[in-house]
Design a protein around this motif. Sequence first.
Motif, PDB file in Angstrom:
ATOM      1  N   GLU A 167      41.954  30.494  30.970  1.00  0.00           N
ATOM      2  CA  GLU A 167      41.959  29.348  31.880  1.00  0.00           C
ATOM      3  C   GLU A 167      42.753  29.637  33.153  1.00  0.00           C
ATOM      4  OE1 GLU A 167      40.767  25.842  33.330  1.00  0.00           O
ATOM      5  OE2 GLU A 167      40.134  26.697  31.401  1.00  0.00           O
ATOM      6  N   ASP A 168      43.888  30.320  33.024  1.00  0.00           N
ATOM      7  CA  ASP A 168      44.723  30.563  34.195  1.00  0.00           C
ATOM      8  C   ASP A 168      44.171  31.656  35.125  1.00  0.00           C
ATOM      9  OD1 ASP A 168      45.178  32.585  32.339  1.00  0.00           O
ATOM     10  OD2 ASP A 168      47.261  32.846  32.932  1.00  0.00           O
ATOM     11  N   LYS A 169      43.073  32.287  34.709  1.00  0.00           N
ATOM     12  CA  LYS A 169      42.463  33.337  35.537  1.00  0.00           C
ATOM     13  C   LYS A 169      41.149  32.886  36.170  1.00  0.00           C
ATOM     14  CE  LYS A 169      45.451  36.627  34.333  1.00  0.00           C
ATOM     15  NZ  LYS A 169      46.322  37.346  35.278  1.00  0.00           N
ATOM     16  N   ARG A 170      40.692  31.719  35.778  1.00  0.00           N
ATOM     17  CA  ARG A 170      39.352  31.291  36.227  1.00  0.00           C
ATOM     18  C   ARG A 170      39.263  31.103  37.735  1.00  0.00           C
ATOM     19  NH1 ARG A 170      35.852  26.652  33.690  1.00  0.00           N
ATOM     20  NH2 ARG A 170      37.798  25.559  33.282  1.00  0.00           N
ATOM     21  N   VAL A 171      40.277  30.473  38.328  1.00  0.00           N
ATOM     22  CA  VAL A 171      40.229  30.199  39.768  1.00  0.00           C
ATOM     23  C   VAL A 171      40.198  31.501  40.563  1.00  0.00           C
ATOM     24  CG1 VAL A 171      41.457  29.185  41.712  1.00  0.00           C
ATOM     25  CG2 VAL A 171      41.325  27.938  39.547  1.00  0.00           C
ATOM     26  N   GLY A 172      41.057  32.448  40.179  1.00  0.00           N
ATOM     27  CA  GLY A 172      41.071  33.722  40.877  1.00  0.00           C
ATOM     28  C   GLY A 172      39.766  34.486  40.715  1.00  0.00           C
ATOM     29  N   TYR A 173      39.195  34.415  39.519  1.00  0.00           N
ATOM     30  CA  TYR A 173      37.940  35.105  39.235  1.00  0.00           C
ATOM     31  C   TYR A 173      36.802  34.523  40.078  1.00  0.00           C
ATOM     32  CZ  TYR A 173      35.019  37.967  36.043  1.00  0.00           C
ATOM     33  OH  TYR A 173      34.191  38.924  35.490  1.00  0.00           O
ATOM     34  N   ILE A 174      36.681  33.193  40.078  1.00  0.00           N
ATOM     35  CA  ILE A 174      35.588  32.563  40.825  1.00  0.00           C
ATOM     36  C   ILE A 174      35.781  32.766  42.328  1.00  0.00           C
ATOM     37  CG2 ILE A 174      36.645  30.278  41.000  1.00  0.00           C
ATOM     38  CD1 ILE A 174      32.900  31.050  40.525  1.00  0.00           C
ATOM     39  N   ALA A 175      37.037  32.757  42.778  1.00  0.00           N
ATOM     40  CA  ALA A 175      37.288  32.980  44.207  1.00  0.00           C
ATOM     41  C   ALA A 175      36.833  34.376  44.619  1.00  0.00           C
ATOM     42  CB  ALA A 175      38.777  32.792  44.510  1.00  0.00           C
TER      43      ALA A 175
END
Length: 219
Positions: A167-175
């Motif tokens: 969950e804490d990596k999702r934003v960076g991954y999608i960005a």
Amino acid sequence: MTIDPTNAGAPGLVERVRNILLQPQAEWDRIAGEPVNVSKLYTGYVLPLAALAAICSFIGLSVFGMSAFGVTVRVPIVNGAVGAVIQVITGMAGVYVLALITNALAPTFGSTQDQGQAHKLAVYGSTASFLASVFAIFPPIAMLSILGLYSLALIFIGLPRLMKTPEDKRVGYIATIIVVAIIVGIVMGAVAGVARGALGGPGAMPAYTFGQPTTAAKP
């Protein structure tokens, strides 16, 4: 019941499109457990959607044309058809490249590398982008194609289910995927432009009409 759209039948395609758009969480859960046949993903799912988008773009540019201040600009029929074919090819290639890069980036964001799952993520995640292209069929509403950005939300929802993204990596991954998608889009657009120029020849120039639409495209 488990849906298997890799059996390229029309009902499966339509049902998958509807479900991924309206029930993305439940549909991604089903997709995650499906066996992967990469070739059928592209021929049975991406190809029909890419072709639909290209046909709509062809009609918008070569039949209706772009009008402003009493001037109507149309792409000649032959050049429009060539452009539509190129659009299909680059659209499919863009999804494929996005899948490869998404899988390559997985370890960086604590995710599991799995080429099959990455292809499913890129293929089904692109659904909204392809479908939104139908608005290109009528230039005055073509701006509604921006609704294709919903594909980013679909991919965001699919990341933990297919790539096991924390969950804490999702934003960076999608960005990062967004940046990659923009770069891929620019490259594919440039390739398409070069291909159109090479294949179109002198007839690639649009036809102009003042005051009223043309009845036929310039040969």
